[in-house]
Enzyme design. Structure first.
Site, PDB file in Angstrom:
ATOM      1  CG  HIS A  63      -0.236  -0.139   2.724  1.00 44.77           C
ATOM      2  ND1 HIS A  63       0.576   0.791   3.021  1.00 44.77           N
ATOM      3  CD2 HIS A  63      -0.331  -1.161   3.470  1.00 44.77           C
ATOM      4  CE1 HIS A  63       1.103   0.244   4.227  1.00 44.77           C
ATOM      5  NE2 HIS A  63       0.547  -0.780   4.465  1.00 44.77           N
TER       6      HIS A  63
HETATM    7  P1  TYD Z   1      -1.259  -2.349   8.130  1.00 46.30           P
HETATM    8  O1  TYD Z   1      -0.528  -0.967   8.018  1.00 46.30           O
HETATM    9  O2  TYD Z   1      -1.971  -2.684   7.071  1.00 46.30           O
HETATM   10  O3  TYD Z   1      -0.009  -3.483   8.097  1.00 46.30           O
HETATM   11  P2  TYD Z   1       0.934  -3.846   6.909  1.00 46.30           P
HETATM   12  O4  TYD Z   1       1.222  -2.756   5.884  1.00 46.30           O
HETATM   13  O5  TYD Z   1       2.510  -4.282   7.565  1.00 46.30           O
HETATM   14  O6  TYD Z   1       0.364  -5.064   6.073  1.00 46.30           O
HETATM   15  O7  TYD Z   1      -1.760  -2.825   9.634  1.00 46.30           O
HETATM   16  C1  TYD Z   1      -2.212  -4.020   9.706  1.00 46.30           C
HETATM   17  C2  TYD Z   1      -3.333  -4.066  10.896  1.00 46.30           C
HETATM   18  O8  TYD Z   1      -3.059  -3.211  11.827  1.00 46.30           O
HETATM   19  C3  TYD Z   1      -4.338  -3.092  10.228  1.00 46.30           C
HETATM   20  O9  TYD Z   1      -5.749  -3.628  10.826  1.00 46.30           O
HETATM   21  C4  TYD Z   1      -4.593  -1.611  10.948  1.00 46.30           C
HETATM   22  C5  TYD Z   1      -3.671  -2.038  12.377  1.00 46.30           C
HETATM   23  N1  TYD Z   1      -2.814  -1.127  12.641  1.00 46.30           N
HETATM   24  C6  TYD Z   1      -3.168  -0.144  13.745  1.00 46.30           C
HETATM   25  O10 TYD Z   1      -4.310  -0.290  14.217  1.00 46.30           O
HETATM   26  N2  TYD Z   1      -2.224   0.845  13.992  1.00 46.30           N
HETATM   27  C7  TYD Z   1      -1.042   0.880  13.540  1.00 46.30           C
HETATM   28  O11 TYD Z   1      -0.367   2.085  13.863  1.00 46.30           O
HETATM   29  C8  TYD Z   1      -0.751   0.147  12.364  1.00 46.30           C
HETATM   30  C9  TYD Z   1       0.393   0.343  11.947  1.00 46.30           C
HETATM   31  C10 TYD Z   1      -1.717  -0.711  12.042  1.00 46.30           C
END
Ligand code: TYD
Length: 149
Positions: A63
């Site tokens: 993303h």
């Molecule tokens: P995401 O940023 O999509 O992780 P990655 O990019 O590593 O795949 O986040 C995964 C999940 O965690 C999503 O449901 C959102 C949550 N999250 C939070 O609640 N707070 C945060 O600071 C982050 C980075 C993610």
């Protein structure tokens, strides 16, 4: 969802993605490194999160953020961070805790090839906001303009 027309930010060459070396205090008792906002990384830290216990072969990210900037450090182990601006991509291998990768806003990013027991520390410039995410690569390519990686 309202999307910005262009991701304008990192149009400035100095503000592109870059590896930043951190201070390293050598000591026979064990080394020490540290990060000061603004001083070592070009943003104020609003949030810190870390990625750990990644099963072999898994990919994180996939993303871009409209506003969030990040600084990623491999506190333990190693992994690749793949940055993409819609036209070119670059892979950064992180495997030391005394340097990290600055990721400007508006960059598509993935993290992969995590080693066993790796620990990725991520410093972020804004609080968690699901509306800051762009998950569709085709939408991203339409929005991304002049983003330096
Ligand atoms: P995401 O940023 O999509 O992780 P990655 O990019 O590593 O795949 O986040 C995964 C999940 O965690 C999503 O449901 C959102 C949550 N999250 C939070 O609640 N707070 C945060 O600071 C982050 C980075 C993610």
């Amino acid at each position: 969802m309202v999307l910005q027309k262009n991701i304008s930010m990192a149009t400035n060459k100095n503000n592109g993605a870059m590896i930043i070396q951190l201070p390293k205090n050598y000591d026979v008792r064990g080394n020490l490194s540290f990060i000061e906002e603004i001083n070592h990384i070009p943003f104020k830290i609003e949030r810190t999160y870390w990625i750990y216990d990644v099963p072999g072969g898994e990919v994180r990210g996939g993303h871009a953020y409209k506003e969030n900037q990040e600084f990623i450090v491999a506190l333990s182990g190693s992994f690749d961070v793949i940055l993409d601006n819609g036209t070119e991509s670059k892979t950064f291998f992180l495997n030391r805790s005394y340097y990290g990768l600055y990721v400007p806003k508006g960059v598509w990013r993935q993290m992969c090839n995590f080693s066993t027991n790796s620990l990725a520390l991520v410093l972020a410039s804004i609080k968690f906001n699901p509306r800051d995410y762009i998950y569709d690569y085709e939408v991203y390519k339409e929005m991304a303009r002049n983003v330096h990686i």
